[in-house]
Write a protein that holds these residues in place. Structure first.
Motif, PDB file in Angstrom:
ATOM      1  N   THR A  53       0.828  -1.204   0.000  1.00 33.13           N
ATOM      2  CA  THR A  53       0.000   0.000   0.000  1.00 33.13           C
ATOM      3  C   THR A  53       0.867   1.260   0.000  1.00 33.13           C
ATOM      4  OG1 THR A  53      -1.724  -1.191   1.197  1.00 33.13           O
ATOM      5  CG2 THR A  53      -1.876   1.198   1.192  1.00 33.13           C
ATOM      6  N   THR A 108      -7.581   2.934  -4.817  1.00 34.38           N
ATOM      7  CA  THR A 108      -7.035   2.661  -3.491  1.00 34.38           C
ATOM      8  C   THR A 108      -7.945   3.208  -2.405  1.00 34.38           C
ATOM      9  OG1 THR A 108      -4.788   2.722  -4.393  1.00 34.38           O
ATOM     10  CG2 THR A 108      -5.000   2.992  -2.005  1.00 34.38           C
ATOM     11  N   ALA A 116      -9.928   1.669   0.792  1.00 32.10           N
ATOM     12  CA  ALA A 116      -9.750   2.233   2.130  1.00 32.10           C
ATOM     13  C   ALA A 116     -11.104   2.506   2.786  1.00 32.10           C
ATOM     14  CB  ALA A 116      -8.925   3.521   2.050  1.00 32.10           C
ATOM     15  N   THR A 131     -12.532  -0.756   3.854  1.00 34.70           N
ATOM     16  CA  THR A 131     -11.802  -1.250   5.013  1.00 34.70           C
ATOM     17  C   THR A 131     -12.251  -0.547   6.284  1.00 34.70           C
ATOM     18  OG1 THR A 131      -9.914  -1.812   3.621  1.00 34.70           O
ATOM     19  CG2 THR A 131      -9.492  -1.617   5.987  1.00 34.70           C
ATOM     20  N   HIS A 132     -12.432   0.780   6.216  1.00 29.18           N
ATOM     21  CA  HIS A 132     -12.909   1.515   7.390  1.00 29.18           C
ATOM     22  C   HIS A 132     -14.316   1.095   7.790  1.00 29.18           C
ATOM     23  CE1 HIS A 132      -9.790   4.347   8.480  1.00 29.18           C
ATOM     24  NE2 HIS A 132      -9.520   4.504   7.195  1.00 29.18           N
ATOM     25  N   ALA A 182     -10.845   9.310   3.813  1.00 28.85           N
ATOM     26  CA  ALA A 182     -10.700   8.506   2.594  1.00 28.85           C
ATOM     27  C   ALA A 182     -11.710   8.935   1.533  1.00 28.85           C
ATOM     28  CB  ALA A 182     -10.855   7.020   2.918  1.00 28.85           C
TER      29      ALA A 182
END
Length: 129
Positions: A56, A83, A87, A90-91, A102
C-alpha cells in the motif's frame, strides 16, 4: 482571452488538486513504508500481514509521484481513487473509524482522473499510424 479562461481555471484547479493529493499520499505512503507504529497497528488489525502495508505504501508513493508528472497524472489519480475505494470499504467493514478522510481523498483523486481523462485514454489506446 475569454475563451482561455475555462482552460486556465481547469489547469490551475488540476494543479492544486494534484499538489494536495501528492502531499497527502507522499506523507501517508512514507509513514507506511517507514513502519510508523500507528500504521503497524492498523495493518495488524486489517489482518493481511505487514506485506500489505508495504504494498500500500509503494502504491501511494508511486501514484503520488505520478500525480506530479502531467502526462501520467490521470493514471496516478485513477490508481489512488481505486485505493481510496478499498480504504473506505476497510474503514466501514474491517477496522472501523471514520471513512471521511478517505472519502475526501477519493473525491480529489477521482477529480484528477476525470480532469486528465484524455491523457489517461491516450495511455490505453493504441496509437494510430
Amino acid at each position: 482571452m475569454a475563451s482561455n479562461t475555462p482552460s486556465r481555471v481547469l489547469k490551475y484547479t488540476s494543479l492544486g488538486l494534484r499538489l494536495v493529493a501528492a502531499a497527502a499520499f507522499l506523507a501517508a505512503g512514507s509513514a507506511k513504508l517507514a513502519g510508523v507504529s500507528m500504521m503497524l497497528e492498523i495493518f495488524e488489525h486489517i489482518g493481511l500481514g505487514q506485506w500489505f502495508r508495504i504494498l500500500t505504501g509503494l502504491v501511494e508513493v508511486s501514484a503520488a509521484i505520478a500525480l506530479l508528472i502531467p502526462v501520467i497524472a490521470g493514471l496516478g489519480g485513477l490508481l489512488l481513487a481505486i485505493t481510496m475505494c478499498f480504504a473506505i470499504f476497510t474503514h466501514l467493514f474491517v477496522i472501523g473509524g471514520s471513512p471521511v478522510p478517505a472519502i475526501a481523498l477519493l473525491l480529489i483523486t477521482a477529480s484528477i482522473a476525470w480532469l486528465h481523462r484524455v491523457g489517461l485514454l491516450n495511455l490505453i489506446r493504441p496509437t494510430q499510424a
